[in-house]
Each structure stands twice: as structure tokens, then as C-alpha cells.
Design a protein around this motif. Structure first.
Motif, short mmCIF file in Angstrom:
data_model
loop_
_atom_site.label_atom_id
_atom_site.label_comp_id
_atom_site.label_asym_id
_atom_site.label_seq_id
_atom_site.Cartn_x
_atom_site.Cartn_y
_atom_site.Cartn_z
N PRO A 31 0.80 -1.27 -0.10
CA PRO A 31 -0.04 -0.03 0.04
C PRO A 31 0.99 1.33 -0.05
O PRO A 31 2.02 1.06 0.55
CB PRO A 31 -0.56 -0.18 1.49
CG PRO A 31 -0.71 -1.65 1.71
CD PRO A 31 0.68 -2.03 1.30
N ASN A 32 0.49 2.32 -0.78
CA ASN A 32 1.48 3.62 -0.84
C ASN A 32 1.93 4.04 0.46
O ASN A 32 3.15 4.46 0.44
CB ASN A 32 0.40 4.60 -1.69
CG ASN A 32 1.38 5.77 -1.76
OD1 ASN A 32 1.24 6.74 -1.40
ND2 ASN A 32 2.31 5.74 -2.95
N GLY A 33 1.13 3.93 1.40
CA GLY A 33 1.69 4.65 2.79
C GLY A 33 2.63 3.64 3.65
O GLY A 33 3.11 3.87 4.47
N MET A 34 3.01 2.37 3.01
CA MET A 34 3.83 1.49 3.53
C MET A 34 5.18 1.46 2.84
O MET A 34 6.02 0.60 2.81
CB MET A 34 3.43 0.33 3.60
CG MET A 34 2.31 0.00 4.43
SD MET A 34 2.69 0.21 6.08
CE MET A 34 1.11 0.41 6.96
N ASP A 35 5.28 2.55 1.95
CA ASP A 35 6.30 2.39 0.66
C ASP A 35 7.71 3.17 1.23
O ASP A 35 8.78 3.24 0.68
CB ASP A 35 6.03 3.20 -0.50
CG ASP A 35 6.78 3.00 -1.56
OD1 ASP A 35 7.33 1.84 -1.94
OD2 ASP A 35 7.22 3.76 -2.30
N GLY A 36 7.69 3.87 2.64
CA GLY A 36 8.63 4.28 3.17
C GLY A 36 9.39 5.42 2.75
O GLY A 36 10.76 5.57 2.92
N VAL A 37 8.99 6.30 1.93
CA VAL A 37 9.60 7.44 1.25
C VAL A 37 9.29 8.71 2.12
O VAL A 37 7.99 9.00 2.41
CB VAL A 37 8.83 7.77 -0.02
CG1 VAL A 37 9.76 9.13 -0.49
CG2 VAL A 37 9.43 6.69 -0.94
N SER A 38 10.20 9.11 2.96
CA SER A 38 9.82 10.04 3.95
C SER A 38 9.61 11.39 3.48
O SER A 38 10.08 11.71 2.51
CB SER A 38 11.09 10.25 5.06
OG SER A 38 12.29 10.54 4.46
N GLY A 39 8.57 12.04 4.07
CA GLY A 39 7.87 13.33 3.28
C GLY A 39 6.75 12.85 2.42
O GLY A 39 5.90 13.76 2.46
N LEU A 40 6.94 11.96 1.55
CA LEU A 40 6.18 11.65 0.59
C LEU A 40 5.01 10.76 1.09
O LEU A 40 3.90 11.01 0.96
CB LEU A 40 6.89 11.13 -0.62
CG LEU A 40 5.95 10.75 -1.85
CD1 LEU A 40 5.09 12.05 -2.42
CD2 LEU A 40 6.54 9.99 -2.94
N THR A 41 5.11 9.54 1.60
CA THR A 41 4.43 8.59 2.25
C THR A 41 4.26 8.28 3.50
O THR A 41 3.26 7.91 4.14
CB THR A 41 4.46 7.18 1.52
OG1 THR A 41 5.86 6.85 1.98
CG2 THR A 41 4.72 7.36 0.17
N GLN A 42 4.99 9.20 4.43
CA GLN A 42 5.00 8.94 5.80
C GLN A 42 5.94 10.00 6.59
O GLN A 42 6.87 10.54 5.70
CB GLN A 42 5.68 7.71 6.16
CG GLN A 42 7.09 7.39 6.03
CD GLN A 42 7.71 6.21 6.62
OE1 GLN A 42 7.60 5.11 6.43
NE2 GLN A 42 8.19 6.65 7.70
N PRO A 43 5.68 10.38 7.64
CA PRO A 43 6.45 11.36 8.38
C PRO A 43 7.84 10.45 8.87
O PRO A 43 7.82 9.17 8.90
CB PRO A 43 5.93 11.71 9.69
CG PRO A 43 4.90 10.64 9.65
CD PRO A 43 4.52 10.26 8.53
N SER A 44 9.02 11.09 8.79
CA SER A 44 10.32 10.54 8.93
C SER A 44 10.15 9.92 10.78
O SER A 44 9.57 10.22 11.27
CB SER A 44 11.41 11.22 8.89
OG SER A 44 11.33 12.34 9.64
N ILE A 45 11.11 8.81 10.71
CA ILE A 45 11.05 8.24 12.12
C ILE A 45 12.06 8.81 12.90
O ILE A 45 13.34 8.87 12.37
CB ILE A 45 11.40 6.65 11.93
CG1 ILE A 45 10.71 6.01 10.91
CG2 ILE A 45 11.33 5.97 13.04
CD1 ILE A 45 11.29 4.38 10.58
N LYS A 46 11.78 9.71 13.74
CA LYS A 46 12.95 10.49 14.51
C LYS A 46 13.58 9.56 15.34
O LYS A 46 13.23 8.55 15.67
CB LYS A 46 12.04 11.46 15.30
CG LYS A 46 11.20 12.46 14.51
CD LYS A 46 11.92 13.76 14.00
CE LYS A 46 11.35 14.89 13.13
NZ LYS A 46 10.71 14.12 11.73
N PRO A 47 14.78 10.01 15.64
CA PRO A 47 15.59 9.29 16.69
C PRO A 47 14.86 8.70 17.78
O PRO A 47 14.03 9.63 18.55
CB PRO A 47 16.86 10.41 17.21
CG PRO A 47 17.03 11.15 15.88
CD PRO A 47 15.58 11.35 15.33
#
Ligand SMILES: [Cu+2]
Length: 466
Positions: free
Chosen positions: A133-149
């Protein structure tokens, strides 16, 4: 944290110590690897059965089965990776190593991957080549917020397509891939597939590259083409394990390229078929035999062959600069240069001055030069007949009649049958016969230069386009 070996001895899930009490019950245990050695295949303890892969100088991540979902826990973190015996690199990776562990699932499996970020900057994971699914594609900014430290994200999808894939960050990629963040992913077919053959040995590794100055530990992340360490799974020859198989085994090797140039991967002694790419299995009518296949940037190639020739067969990238280690590129070609006059003058100024390269670069492999700490010789590796003069993207396919099924241990050097090794000629040498018709066809004599011109081959020293 525990090693993979201990994981299946444990009952129930023990969560990472850093997780909050509420998350303790939910997070799968963090399994970490402390060895750069090739680990034995992980035979699936539950779920649909499959024939597991062996990751060269790597390992497969165990999972936890929860309500029919395969749960994995990846931790992005700084790691110390032994690149070859005698050289360690400070990289970023997953679960103790770079590359991260291989993830193996079966077509149709529902998978849930917890990704904990222990890096000093944000990250994400992209599941290269997979239908998600598009939201699982892992492109930070485009499909999800980035994973912060310090944060943990959850990815969940069904592994829809069987095949050979990889994973890598899609956040500050230049830095994170140059630092070694990547891993392999294999989705096995759930039933017999018309285009996916059963094999006895199934190997995988990623092509990657680093630029680490001799004596230092951290890759230079701004390097675009002039890498000095060309590696398979963050290992360089002679640190890359051999691929050990039994005579007449059907062998599959899966290769993914996350460097910034292509690699023509070449196998000696056998012809192979490219049976799959990251796009899926190759139709049978589109396969042909090769001994070299180019793996372009961002591509996967899956090759298959019958290992029916016993021996120690070289297996390497065919770009000759990629079978070198820690190479300085600003060295002029010295072949044929007579140093005799100048050496005496220089040694008056620099007592340790050495002349090298007059007769080619093989002297480099034999010369016992002091090396800075934490690096490896440019060309190295000792075989049964002497120096192999190789480094970087080089390994050996060892085919043996007496290798047991399922045994991946190094059988040692091949014992050649009598009369089957090239040998030195000791008879008389005839006078060389000269061909008299030079220039007849394409270059009639009258057009030839009045004086013969002799050119010396000189390689350019700039390396703008590997
Ligand atoms: Cu190469």
C-alpha cells in the motif's frame, strides 16, 4: 538483546530494554548479530515451509508469529563492521551489522515490521521492488513522516509477489546508504511456481561501496564515484566467504546493487541463466546463457546454474578496479619507466623511498610495505599457488563431490587431479616467426608514416566515470 542462536531457545517475547513498559508486551524481541561470518540458513520454525537462503557474510532475521502475522524488529543503529580481517569500519546498519539481516517470508504472508531508530538523525525504510500500500512505501515526506531518533514505526503489508528484493532508507539517502544502511529481502513462492525452480543452494548478497581513507574508520559520505572499497555485503576479499556447494547442485545466487555504478558479475567454469530481476521471474523464452551479467544501479539479478564442474572457481566483478582494495587513484602509470637515475637522488632526501610499478602492479602484492592501522593491502588473498592479487568484489565458488547436502562449511582448497594444472614448459623455445604482411589490407604501405611511431599504453589517472 540476544543473538540469533539463542532466540529460539527463549519462550515468549522479551522486548528491547529501551521500550516503554506499555510497549514491552507489543514489541518483538530485538535480535542482534555480533559476527560478520556467514550464518547457516534459518530453517523456518513455523509458517509455510520454504528452502531458506544463505546470506554471504550475513544472516536472516528471526520473526515472531503473532495471530498469523510474521513480526520482525529492525533497529537502525551505528555498528562496527569488520570489512576484512584487520579492518573495521564505523558504519550505520541494522541489528548489529551492515548490511542488516535478510528478511525471508512466503508469498501471501502478512508481515509487520517494527523499525526502531537509534541513529542520530531521522530515517525510514523503503521496501524496494515490492507491491505495498502506498503509505507503507517508506519515502519520508512523501508517504510518511520520518522516523525521528528514539522512535519506533510499524510497517504492515502482505508479501504479494514472490521474488528477490531489498530494503534501504528513503531519508537522507546519500548519507545513510554511504554509511551502509541496506538489507536483503526474499519472498519465497507459496506453491510450486512455473518460473521458479527448486534449487539445492540459494545465496544472496548486496553490492555496496565505501570510501574510507587508510587509517580511518568512517566512510566519506560525499564520494560519488571514487570509492576505494568495493564490497559484497560490506566485506572485501579476502574477507568475503566462499560459496560452497556440492557437485551437481542446482545453485541460485541473488545479487542487488546499491552502489553508484554498475557491476558486471562474472562466474568462471559455468554458464548461468538470469532467472529473475526485482520485477519478478524472467519468462523462460527470454533467458539465455551468460558467464557475466551486468547488475545496474538499483537492480537485482537472480542467476541459476548447475554446479557440474568440480574446483575452485573465481566469482567476481569484472571491472578490474573493483577487485582492488584501498586503492589511491592519483598514481601515475610507471610501467617501463627507468627510475635508476632518480632513485639515488630521492633516497638522499627520503630514506624509505620505494620504486614501484615499473613492471606492472603485481609487485604491490608481494612488497612488504608497512600499512597504516586499520586498512588492508590493495591486492591480496593467498591461494594454494601463491598470491591471488585480488581484493574488493571477489570470491570463490567451491564445487566439491563430497560436500554434504546442506553443509555450507569451507571445504579448503581444491585437490586437482594429476595432469589438470597448468605447468611450466621446460622444452626448447623456437625462434619467433614474424608475420610479414602488416598493414596490407587496411593500411597500404604508402600511407604508413615515414617513421614508425611507437606508443606506450598509459591509463588516464582521472576516474570520473567508473
Ligand atoms: Cu564492480
Amino acid at each position: 538483546m540476544t543473538s540469533r542462536r539463542d532466540f529460539f531457545k527463549l519462550t515468549g517475547a522479551v522486548a528491547a530494554a529501551s521500550a516503554s513498559p506499555a510497549a514491552l508486551a507489543a514489541l518483538p524481541e530485538l535480535v542482534s548479530m555480533d559476527s560478520p561470518d556467514t550464518q547457516p540458513p534459518l530453517v523456518p520454525p513455523d509458517g509455510r515451509p520454504y528452502n531458506p537462503v544463505v546470506t554471504l557474510n550475513g544472516w536472516t532475521l528471526p520473526w515472531r508469529m503473532k495471530d498469523g502475522v510474521k513480526e520482525f524488529h529492525l533497529v537502525a543503529e551505528p555498528v562496527v563492521r569488520e570489512i576484512a580481517p584487520g579492518m573495521k569500519a564505523h558504519l550505520w546498519g541494522y541489528n548489529g551489522q551492515s548490511p542488516g539481516p535478510t528478511i525471508e517470508v512466503v508469498e501471501g504472508d502478512r508481515v509487520r515490521i517494527f523499525v526502531t531508530n537509534r541513529l542520530p538523525e531521522h530515517t525510514s525504510i523503503h521496501w524496494h521492488g515490492q507491491r505495498v500500500p502506498n503509505g507503507m512505501d517508506g519515502v519520508s515526506g512523501l508517504t510518511q513522516p520520518s522516523i525521528k531518533p528514539g522512535k519506533t514505526f510499524v510497517y504492515e503489508f502482505v508479501a504479494r509477489r514472490p521474488g528477490t528484493f531489498m530494503y534501504h532508507p528513503h531519508a537522507d539517502e546519500m548519507t545513510q546508504m554511504a554509511m551502509g544502511m541496506m538489507g536483503f529481502w526474499v519472498t519465497h513462492p507459496k506453491t510450486k511456481h512455473p518460473l521458479i525452480d527448486e534449487v539445492q543452494r540459494d545465496f544472496c548478497f548486496l553490492l555496496n561501496a565505501y570510501d574510507i581513507d587508510p587509517g580511518s574508520y568512517t566512510p566519506k559520505i560525499m564520494t560519488m564515484t571514487d570509492f576505494n572499497l568495493w564490497s559484497w555485503n560490506s566485506r572485501i576479499f579476502p574477507g568475503i566467504d566462499s560459496l560452497n556447494v556440492r557437485l551437481n547442485d542446482k545453485v541460485r545466487i541473488r545479487i542487488g546493487n546499491l552502489t553508484m555504478t554498475s557491476h558486471p558479475i562474472h562466474l568462471h567454469g559455468h554458464e548461468f541463466l538470469v532467472t529473475g530481476t526485482d520485477g519478478g521471474p524472467v519468462p523462460k523464452g527470454a533467458r539465455w546463457h551468460e558467464v557475466t551479467t551486468d547488475v545496474a544501479v538499483g537492480q537485482m539479478r537472480q542467476i541459476e546454474f548447475l554446479a557440474d564442474e568440480a574446483g575452485d572457481w573465481a566469482f567476481h566483478c569484472h571491472k578490474s578496479h573493483h577487485t582492488m582494495n584501498a586503492m589511491g587513484h592519483d598514481v601515475p602509470t610507471m610501467i617501463g619507466v627507468d627510475h635508476r637515475g632518480v632513485v639515488k637522488k630521492i633516497t638522499n632526501l627520503i630514506p624509505d623511498y620505494m620504486v614501484m610499478g615499473e613492471r606492472g602492479m603485481a609487485d604491490m602484492a608481494e612488497m612488504e610495505m608497512p600499512l597504516p592501522d586499520n586498512t588492508v593491502p590493495m591486492m591480496t588473498g593467498q591461494g594454494p599457488f601463491g598470491g591471488v592479487e585480488m581484493g574488493g568484489m571477489f570470491s570463490v565458488l567451491k564445487v566439491r563431490k563430497d560436500q554434504k547436502p546442506g553443509d555450507y562449511k569451507d571445504p579448503g582448497w581444491y585437490q586437482h587431479p594429476p595432469g589438470e594444472v597448468a605447468f611450466e614448459w621446460s622444452g626448447a623455445m623456437p625462434e619467433p616467426a614474424r608475420f610479414q604482411a602488416e598493414g596490407r589490407q587496411s593500411m597500404p604501405r604508402k600511407l604508413m608514416p615515414r617513421q614508425e611511431v611507437e606508443v606506450q599504453v598509459r591509463k588516464p589517472t582521472g576516474h570520473s566515470s567508473h
